[in-house]
Design a protein around this motif. Sequence first.
Motif, PDB file in Angstrom:
ATOM      1  N   LEU A 420       0.868  -1.085   0.161  1.00  0.00           N
ATOM      2  CA  LEU A 420       0.240  -0.036   0.154  1.00  0.00           C
ATOM      3  C   LEU A 420       0.936   1.175  -0.172  1.00  0.00           C
ATOM      4  CD1 LEU A 420      -2.819   1.258   0.467  1.00  0.00           C
ATOM      5  CD2 LEU A 420      -2.534   1.184   2.701  1.00  0.00           C
ATOM      6  N   ILE A 421       0.798   2.128  -1.234  1.00  0.00           N
ATOM      7  CA  ILE A 421       1.629   3.375  -1.050  1.00  0.00           C
ATOM      8  C   ILE A 421       0.759   4.555  -0.889  1.00  0.00           C
ATOM      9  CG2 ILE A 421       3.333   2.231  -2.558  1.00  0.00           C
ATOM     10  CD1 ILE A 421       2.398   3.647  -4.820  1.00  0.00           C
ATOM     11  N   TRP A 422      -0.461   4.473  -1.288  1.00  0.00           N
ATOM     12  CA  TRP A 422      -1.085   5.694  -0.920  1.00  0.00           C
ATOM     13  C   TRP A 422      -2.790   5.336  -0.888  1.00  0.00           C
ATOM     14  CZ3 TRP A 422      -5.675   7.786  -3.421  1.00  0.00           C
ATOM     15  CH2 TRP A 422      -5.980   8.769  -2.902  1.00  0.00           C
ATOM     16  N   THR A 423      -3.561   6.027   0.121  1.00  0.00           N
ATOM     17  CA  THR A 423      -4.898   5.867   0.349  1.00  0.00           C
ATOM     18  C   THR A 423      -5.382   7.132   0.657  1.00  0.00           C
ATOM     19  OG1 THR A 423      -6.432   4.768   1.635  1.00  0.00           O
ATOM     20  CG2 THR A 423      -4.295   4.987   2.781  1.00  0.00           C
ATOM     21  N   SER A 424      -6.679   7.107   0.482  1.00  0.00           N
ATOM     22  CA  SER A 424      -7.540   8.542   1.025  1.00  0.00           C
ATOM     23  C   SER A 424      -8.156   8.107   2.485  1.00  0.00           C
ATOM     24  CB  SER A 424      -8.692   8.721  -0.024  1.00  0.00           C
ATOM     25  OG  SER A 424      -9.809   7.620  -0.341  1.00  0.00           O
ATOM     26  N   ASP A 425      -7.677   6.804   2.694  1.00  0.00           N
ATOM     27  CA  ASP A 425      -8.062   6.481   4.246  1.00  0.00           C
ATOM     28  C   ASP A 425      -7.241   7.038   5.307  1.00  0.00           C
ATOM     29  OD1 ASP A 425      -9.048   5.232   6.520  1.00  0.00           O
ATOM     30  OD2 ASP A 425      -9.091   3.310   5.833  1.00  0.00           O
ATOM     31  N   ARG A 426      -7.714   7.770   6.124  1.00  0.00           N
ATOM     32  CA  ARG A 426      -6.872   8.412   7.196  1.00  0.00           C
ATOM     33  C   ARG A 426      -6.298   7.704   8.092  1.00  0.00           C
ATOM     34  NH1 ARG A 426      -9.548  14.620   8.143  1.00  0.00           N
ATOM     35  NH2 ARG A 426      -9.371  15.136   5.935  1.00  0.00           N
ATOM     36  N   ARG A 427      -6.946   6.562   8.050  1.00  0.00           N
ATOM     37  CA  ARG A 427      -6.461   5.431   9.378  1.00  0.00           C
ATOM     38  C   ARG A 427      -5.538   4.736   8.757  1.00  0.00           C
ATOM     39  NH1 ARG A 427     -12.775   3.140   9.643  1.00  0.00           N
ATOM     40  NH2 ARG A 427     -12.216   3.749   7.249  1.00  0.00           N
ATOM     41  N   GLU A 428      -5.218   4.760   7.416  1.00  0.00           N
ATOM     42  CA  GLU A 428      -3.827   4.128   7.107  1.00  0.00           C
ATOM     43  C   GLU A 428      -2.864   5.060   6.364  1.00  0.00           C
ATOM     44  OE1 GLU A 428      -3.589   0.871   6.473  1.00  0.00           O
ATOM     45  OE2 GLU A 428      -5.555   0.319   7.459  1.00  0.00           O
ATOM     46  N   ALA A 429      -1.524   4.693   6.368  1.00  0.00           N
ATOM     47  CA  ALA A 429      -0.517   5.505   6.137  1.00  0.00           C
ATOM     48  C   ALA A 429      -0.104   5.469   4.696  1.00  0.00           C
ATOM     49  CB  ALA A 429       0.910   5.126   6.959  1.00  0.00           C
TER      50      ALA A 429
END
Length: 449
Positions: A420-429
């Motif tokens: 995982l390199i990017w997400t719009s989920d603030r709970r994930e880095a």
Amino acid sequence: MLVSLALMAVPAVSARPQSLELAAVRYYRTSGAQTLVDAFCQVPFSLLDPITQGTGGIAAYRFSVTVHDTAGTELLAQSWQQTVPARVLAVARGSAVEHFTFAARPGKYMIDVAVTDSATGRVSRQRADVQAYGSAPGGSDLLLATGMRPAEGADAAPAPGEIKKGAVLLQASGRPVLTPQQARLGYYLELYPQRAETATVVVRVVTAQGAQVIATPAERIPFAAGGGVTRGMVDLAGLPPGDYRLEVVAAGADSVVRTAAFRMAGFETEAAIADATPAQDVFAGSEARLDTLYLPLVYLMTADEQGSYPSLTLEGKRRWLRVFWGKRDPTEGTPRNEAREDFYARIAEANRRFREGGSAQIPGWRTDRGRIFIKYGPPDEVLSRPQAGDSRPYEVWKFSRGRALKYVFLDQTLFGNYALIWTSDRREASRPNWQELLGPEAVIEVERF
């Protein structure tokens, strides 16, 4: 909006055990003049063969759905794997239920579903046509449910088999089946009056031949201009076995009448379901098995639950696991714990789909894709680029239910290890240099997806 739900389907009873049964419930939204559709497909157990037998045996199938308009333009294409305990295949006329949703502009659409039995490769198909509203109707279609509860506080998230409608969560399956011990039927109907009014609402139960069996007292309900909801539960204890329809009549400036089918089963169905789902202690195995069941719980544990398990005795570990899942049981007091079944079904599916690492063999549940899959279920849409031109292979997962979320996984090593390199989920880095890792053309595609 595209939503795929129900990783682990709930046993039900189908009136046509030899074929798929497809049903759709429509709601109107003034924003964009869109029609939202809840679709349900009952998958008869008679279409499945067991993969493994005995205690712990399973059956499995792949469910696929596509939606397209009359010009052939594809609106939705999804598929996912399901497993069911082999013991439930013995339930006469039993079935699992798959649920999916989509939004459509005015016009006619075709829903095509296919179920592929994992044991035999046998494929069953069904098609249904859906007409999206061209303008605001008097009311939505009628949605029936075998359970209804408020979506409040800690209970606001849907449990397995539930869907959220406004302020309530409903256990819906398309055409519900009641039993003498579970004889309450819920209904949900949206009304779209042009002006504020008070409507008189009556709920009736009629036989397949149209004869009235039950009618509730008339209730006067105020509705605001543009939309409102009437919902409730009807106790049908004592209703003889057979096929029925629930009818809701809302008489205001314009009368709205909506009906939907349900079935009342007899005691023999209730007994068959009970026989097929015996109470068993899943934590009665060896310490190694208990540890295997414990490790993935890192995704669910609270801070207070972390750290105590490893130092416990064998019996202490069993007790810890029973307490852990007992606190999360949505139907406390029944033999089944649907939350536990759903979680470990996701673990099994994550291990099957996302195992990585070549000779290192990282279990699927420990990978980034597996972790997101276990936490949130299958994505509603996937953009897969195994051959990505100047960029390394990547996948984009998109979730539309609740908050719209997007996750980007990149295979940096070219060994099939997607991180995982990017997400719009603030709970994930997210990685600060994710755009550099992905490349400019892929970044544009991700942003457009």
